[in-house]
Design a protein around this motif. Structure first.
Motif, PDB file in Angstrom:
ATOM      1  N   THR A  26     -21.935  16.025 -38.376  1.00 22.07           N
ATOM      2  CA  THR A  26     -20.788  15.152 -38.589  1.00 22.07           C
ATOM      3  C   THR A  26     -19.940  15.051 -37.320  1.00 22.07           C
ATOM      4  O   THR A  26     -19.707  16.043 -36.633  1.00 22.07           O
ATOM      5  N   SER A  27     -19.477  13.850 -37.020  1.00 24.54           N
ATOM      6  CA  SER A  27     -18.526  13.653 -35.926  1.00 24.54           C
ATOM      7  C   SER A  27     -17.162  13.328 -36.526  1.00 24.54           C
ATOM      8  O   SER A  27     -17.073  12.676 -37.574  1.00 24.54           O
ATOM      9  N   PHE A  28     -16.099  13.810 -35.869  1.00 22.51           N
ATOM     10  CA  PHE A  28     -14.762  13.538 -36.385  1.00 22.51           C
ATOM     11  C   PHE A  28     -13.776  13.451 -35.217  1.00 22.51           C
ATOM     12  O   PHE A  28     -14.035  13.947 -34.122  1.00 22.51           O
ATOM     13  N   SER A  29     -12.649  12.815 -35.479  1.00 20.72           N
ATOM     14  CA  SER A  29     -11.687  12.485 -34.436  1.00 20.72           C
ATOM     15  C   SER A  29     -10.623  13.572 -34.290  1.00 20.72           C
ATOM     16  O   SER A  29      -9.920  13.899 -35.262  1.00 20.72           O
ATOM     17  N   GLN A  30     -10.462  14.097 -33.097  1.00 22.50           N
ATOM     18  CA  GLN A  30      -9.480  15.163 -32.853  1.00 22.50           C
ATOM     19  C   GLN A  30      -8.056  14.659 -33.046  1.00 22.50           C
ATOM     20  O   GLN A  30      -7.184  15.401 -33.507  1.00 22.50           O
ATOM     21  N   GLY A  31      -7.823  13.389 -32.735  1.00 21.05           N
ATOM     22  CA  GLY A  31      -6.473  12.855 -32.819  1.00 21.05           C
ATOM     23  C   GLY A  31      -5.910  12.790 -34.217  1.00 21.05           C
ATOM     24  O   GLY A  31      -4.688  12.683 -34.398  1.00 21.05           O
ATOM     25  N   SER A  32      -6.767  12.852 -35.245  1.00 23.90           N
ATOM     26  CA  SER A  32      -6.294  12.748 -36.625  1.00 23.90           C
ATOM     27  C   SER A  32      -6.225  14.106 -37.319  1.00 23.90           C
ATOM     28  O   SER A  32      -5.989  14.173 -38.526  1.00 23.90           O
ATOM     29  N   ILE A  33      -6.454  15.176 -36.564  1.00 23.36           N
ATOM     30  CA  ILE A  33      -6.512  16.521 -37.145  1.00 23.36           C
ATOM     31  C   ILE A  33      -5.629  17.447 -36.307  1.00 23.36           C
ATOM     32  O   ILE A  33      -5.592  17.344 -35.072  1.00 23.36           O
ATOM     33  N   SER A  34      -4.945  18.358 -36.962  1.00 24.38           N
ATOM     34  CA  SER A  34      -4.133  19.319 -36.231  1.00 24.38           C
ATOM     35  C   SER A  34      -5.019  20.179 -35.334  1.00 24.38           C
ATOM     36  O   SER A  34      -6.200  20.398 -35.630  1.00 24.38           O
ATOM     37  N   SER A  35      -4.440  20.657 -34.250  1.00 18.20           N
ATOM     38  CA  SER A  35      -5.235  21.423 -33.271  1.00 18.20           C
ATOM     39  C   SER A  35      -5.882  22.648 -33.889  1.00 18.20           C
ATOM     40  O   SER A  35      -7.048  22.963 -33.625  1.00 18.20           O
ATOM     41  N   ALA A  36      -5.145  23.356 -34.729  1.00 21.46           N
ATOM     42  CA  ALA A  36      -5.680  24.577 -35.341  1.00 21.46           C
ATOM     43  C   ALA A  36      -6.866  24.268 -36.250  1.00 21.46           C
ATOM     44  O   ALA A  36      -7.908  24.950 -36.200  1.00 21.46           O
ATOM     45  N   LEU A  37      -6.711  23.228 -37.080  1.00 22.54           N
ATOM     46  CA  LEU A  37      -7.809  22.857 -37.984  1.00 22.54           C
ATOM     47  C   LEU A  37      -8.999  22.333 -37.199  1.00 22.54           C
ATOM     48  O   LEU A  37     -10.154  22.599 -37.548  1.00 22.54           O
ATOM     49  N   PHE A  38      -8.730  21.593 -36.146  1.00 24.44           N
ATOM     50  CA  PHE A  38      -9.826  21.049 -35.344  1.00 24.44           C
ATOM     51  C   PHE A  38     -10.683  22.176 -34.777  1.00 24.44           C
ATOM     52  O   PHE A  38     -11.912  22.113 -34.812  1.00 24.44           O
ATOM     53  N   ARG A  39     -10.018  23.222 -34.250  1.00 23.57           N
ATOM     54  CA  ARG A  39     -10.781  24.348 -33.689  1.00 23.57           C
ATOM     55  C   ARG A  39     -11.603  25.039 -34.765  1.00 23.57           C
ATOM     56  O   ARG A  39     -12.760  25.423 -34.534  1.00 23.57           O
ATOM     57  N   LYS A  40     -11.038  25.189 -35.954  1.00 23.92           N
ATOM     58  CA  LYS A  40     -11.782  25.837 -37.043  1.00 23.92           C
ATOM     59  C   LYS A  40     -12.968  24.981 -37.485  1.00 23.92           C
ATOM     60  O   LYS A  40     -14.041  25.492 -37.801  1.00 23.92           O
ATOM     61  N   MET A  41     -12.769  23.652 -37.518  1.00 26.88           N
ATOM     62  CA  MET A  41     -13.870  22.761 -37.903  1.00 26.88           C
ATOM     63  C   MET A  41     -15.001  22.827 -36.876  1.00 26.88           C
ATOM     64  O   MET A  41     -16.191  22.846 -37.239  1.00 26.88           O
ATOM     65  N   ARG A  42     -14.638  22.879 -35.592  1.00 28.64           N
ATOM     66  CA  ARG A  42     -15.665  23.024 -34.563  1.00 28.64           C
ATOM     67  C   ARG A  42     -16.383  24.364 -34.714  1.00 28.64           C
ATOM     68  O   ARG A  42     -17.603  24.455 -34.510  1.00 28.64           O
ATOM     69  N   SER A  43     -15.649  25.386 -35.073  1.00 25.58           N
ATOM     70  CA  SER A  43     -16.255  26.695 -35.292  1.00 25.58           C
ATOM     71  C   SER A  43     -17.251  26.652 -36.446  1.00 25.58           C
ATOM     72  O   SER A  43     -18.346  27.232 -36.368  1.00 25.58           O
ATOM     73  N   VAL A  44     -16.882  25.947 -37.514  1.00 23.77           N
ATOM     74  CA  VAL A  44     -17.797  25.798 -38.659  1.00 23.77           C
ATOM     75  C   VAL A  44     -19.079  25.082 -38.236  1.00 23.77           C
ATOM     76  O   VAL A  44     -20.196  25.483 -38.609  1.00 23.77           O
ATOM     77  N   GLN A  45     -18.927  24.013 -37.444  1.00 28.32           N
ATOM     78  CA  GLN A  45     -20.115  23.295 -36.960  1.00 28.32           C
ATOM     79  C   GLN A  45     -21.036  24.224 -36.173  1.00 28.32           C
ATOM     80  O   GLN A  45     -22.264  24.199 -36.353  1.00 28.32           O
ATOM     81  N   ALA A  46     -20.449  25.039 -35.317  1.00 28.21           N
ATOM     82  CA  ALA A  46     -21.254  25.964 -34.511  1.00 28.21           C
ATOM     83  C   ALA A  46     -21.968  26.972 -35.404  1.00 28.21           C
ATOM     84  O   ALA A  46     -23.135  27.323 -35.167  1.00 28.21           O
ATOM     85  N   GLN A  47     -21.292  27.443 -36.445  1.00 27.78           N
ATOM     86  CA  GLN A  47     -21.907  28.401 -37.362  1.00 27.78           C
ATOM     87  C   GLN A  47     -23.072  27.764 -38.128  1.00 27.78           C
ATOM     88  O   GLN A  47     -24.127  28.400 -38.320  1.00 27.78           O
ATOM     89  N   ILE A  48     -22.896  26.517 -38.546  1.00 26.18           N
ATOM     90  CA  ILE A  48     -23.974  25.820 -39.261  1.00 26.18           C
ATOM     91  C   ILE A  48     -25.183  25.660 -38.349  1.00 26.18           C
ATOM     92  O   ILE A  48     -26.329  25.927 -38.747  1.00 26.18           O
ATOM     93  N   ARG A  49     -24.934  25.238 -37.096  1.00 31.30           N
ATOM     94  CA  ARG A  49     -26.039  25.043 -36.153  1.00 31.30           C
ATOM     95  C   ARG A  49     -26.756  26.360 -35.842  1.00 31.30           C
ATOM     96  O   ARG A  49     -27.961  26.381 -35.583  1.00 31.30           O
ATOM     97  N   ALA A  50     -25.990  27.466 -35.883  1.00 36.97           N
ATOM     98  CA  ALA A  50     -26.575  28.780 -35.581  1.00 36.97           C
ATOM     99  C   ALA A  50     -27.201  29.424 -36.810  1.00 36.97           C
ATOM    100  O   ALA A  50     -27.756  30.529 -36.715  1.00 36.97           O
TER     101      ALA A  50
END
Length: 404
Positions: A26-50
Motif C-alpha cells: 500500500t502507498s499512502f500520503s505523508q501529508g495527510s497523516i501525523s508524523s508519529a502515525l506515519f512512522r508507525k505505519m512505515r514500521s508496520v510495512q517493514a514488518q510485513i515485508r520482513a
C-alpha cells in the motif's frame, strides 16, 4: 488423436489451479497523516515485508485506536489487508479492503491502486465476474501493469470467457521480461479451448524457450501441432522427445506411434510400441497389441504381426485377434493355419464380426480342397450381412465347379 482429451483435461486443471499473486504494498500520503502515525505505519510495512506478522498485527491493533481522521483509518485498513495478503488469507484481506474502496475517501491515484488490489483479491477469492468488473473499471488511461492484466485474464478465463482472456494475457506476457510459466499455461489453455491450436503451439514454443527441460510442455506442443493439422511438425516434436529420452508416459508412446502411422512410417511406429510394451510403459492390453500388430502388418512384417495378435488374444475374452491372424494366414495362403485359427476364433466367441471368421474358414477349406467343410462354413457366413456377398460368390464358384 486420443491424447487430445487428456491434454484438454490437463489444461483445465492448470486453469483451475492458476493463482495470481497479489502484492501487499500500500502507498499512502505523508501529508495527510501525523508524523508519529506515519512512522508507525512505515514500521508496520517493514514488518510485513520482513515476515514479522505477529509484530505487525500488534502494531495495527494499536493504530486502529489512535487514528484521528477517516484517511488514517482507511490506511490502517489497507495495511491490515496487506498483512492478510502476505499470509495468503485473501478472504480476510478482501474483507478489510472492500470498505475502504467503497468509502471513496482516498486520493485519486491511491483509490485506483486500492481498486486494482481489490479487483485482484476478488479474482483470487473466486469472485471472477466481480473481479473483472472492478479491474476493468479501474484501469483508467494509464498502461496497466502485467499482473493486473493477468488478473483480468484469469477472471475472464475462469468465468468461461477465454476469447476475452487471450489478448489480456498476451499483453501481460509481451510486457514482462521473464513471464511465469503459469501465465503461458493460462494462455495456452484458453487458446486450446478456443480451438486455436496454431496459436497454442506458438505460445508453447515461447514457453519452451524458457523451460526446455519440462517434458509436459513438449507433449503439449506436439499435441497442439497435431490438433492444428500439422502432423509432420507434431512428429518432429515427439521424435525429438524420443531421442532425448523424454518419452516415458503411456500416452506419449501412443501419440508418437500414431504420428508415425499418420506420416506413413509404420516400422518406426511398431518399434516404439514394441519398446513401450516391453518396458511396461505401455500397458499390455488387447488394444495396444492390436495397434502394434497393425503397425507391423503395414510395415510388411507379417510374422511379428501374427505374434502381436497372439499377445492381443491373451488379453481378450473375444476371438477377434484370432480372426485377424486367420486373415493374415489367408493372405499368405497358409490354409491349414488359417483353418485352425478361424476355428479357434469361432470357438472362443464374442466376435465383433463372426461372419468374417466363417468366411475365412470357408475360403481356406475350399482352397485346401475340403469342399464339404468349406460349403458348410460358407453357408454359415451367408447369414451375416457384412460378408454375405463374398460368401455367396464362393458358394456359386463351388456350385459351378461341382456341376462342371
Amino acid at each position: 488423436m486420443s491424447n487430445s482429451r487428456l491434454l484438454t483435461a490437463a489444461l483445465a486443471l492448470i486453469l483451475a489451479g492458476f493463482s495470481l499473486g497479489v502484492a501487499a504494498d500500500t502507498s499512502f500520503s505523508q501529508g495527510s497523516i501525523s508524523s508519529a502515525l506515519f512512522r508507525k505505519m512505515r514500521s508496520v510495512q517493514a514488518q510485513i515485508r520482513a515476515g514479522q506478522y505477529g509484530d505487525a498485527a500488534n502494531q495495527l491493533s494499536y493504530l486502529q485506536t489512535v487514528t484521528t481522521n477517516a484517511y488514517e483509518a482507511a490506511v490502517v485498513r489497507e495495511l491490515t489487508s496487506d498483512l492478510y495478503i502476505s499470509r495468503g488469507d485473501f478472504a480476510n484481506a478482501l474483507q478489510a479492503l472492500q470498505p475502504v474502496v467503497q468509502q471513496g475517501i482516498l486520493p485519486g491515484s491511491e483509490q485506483r491502486e486500492a481498486q486494482l488490489t481489490l479487483g485482484k483479491l476478488l479474482v483470487a477469492s473466486g469472485q471472477y465476474q466481480q473481479g473483472a468488473d472492478m479491474l476493468r473499471n479501474s484501469l483508467g488511461q494509464e498502461t496497466p501493469s502485467p499482473d493486473v492484466l493477468m488478473a483480468l485474464a484469469q477472471a475472464y478465463a475462469q468465468s468461461g470467457q477465454c476469447r476475452q482472456a487471450v489478448p489480456e494475457a498476451k499483453r501481460a506476457i509481451d510486457t514482462t521480461v521473464e513471464p511465469p510459466a503459469e501465465w503461458y499455461q493460462l494462455m495456452v489453455s484458453c487458446l486450446y479451448q478456443e480451438h486455436d491450436y496454431a496459436g497454442a503451439a506458438e505460445q508453447l514454443e515461447a514457453l519452451l524457450s524458457h523451460y526446455p527441460e519440462q517434458t509436459q510442455y513438449w507433449s503439449q506442443l506436439g499435441e497442439a501441432y497435431a490438433q492444428s493439422g500439422d502432423a509432420s511438425k507434431a512428429l518432429a516434436v515427439y521424435a525429438l522427445m524420443y531421442r532425448q529420452g523424454l518419452i516415458r508416459q503411456t500416452q506419449d508412446y501412443l501419440s508418437l506411434a500414431s504420428l508415425y502411422i499418420q506420416n506413413n512410417v509404420p516400422y518406426q511406429a511398431a518399434q516404439v510400441l514394441q519398446e513401450g510394451l516391453q518396458s511396461g510403459a505401455v500397458p499390455a492390453s488387447e488394444a495396444n497389441y492390436t495397434l502394434l500388430a497393425g503397425a507391423w502388418q503395414d510395415a510388411g512384417d507379417l510374422d511379428r504381426a501374427v505374434a502381436a495378435l497372439g499377445e492381443a488374444e491373451k488379453q481378450s475374452k473375444s476371438g477377434d485377434a484370432l480372426v485377424s491372424q486367420a486373415q493374415i494366414y489367408t493372405q499368405r495362403h497358409e490354409w491349414f493355419s488359417a483353418i485352425d485359427t478361424a476355428k479357434k476364433a469361432i470357438a472362443k466367441g464374442n466376435l465383433k464380426r463372426p461372419g468374417r471368421a466363417w468366411l475365412l474358414q470357408g475360403i481356406a477349406q475350399v482352397q485346401n480342397r475340403q469342399y464339404d467343410d468349406g460349403t458348410a462354413s460358407l453357408r454359415e457366413a451367408v447369414k451375416y450381412d457384412d460378408v454375405r456377398a463374398q460368401a455367396e460368390a464362393w458358394l456359386h464358384y463351388l456350385s459351378v465347379r461341382s456341376s462342371g
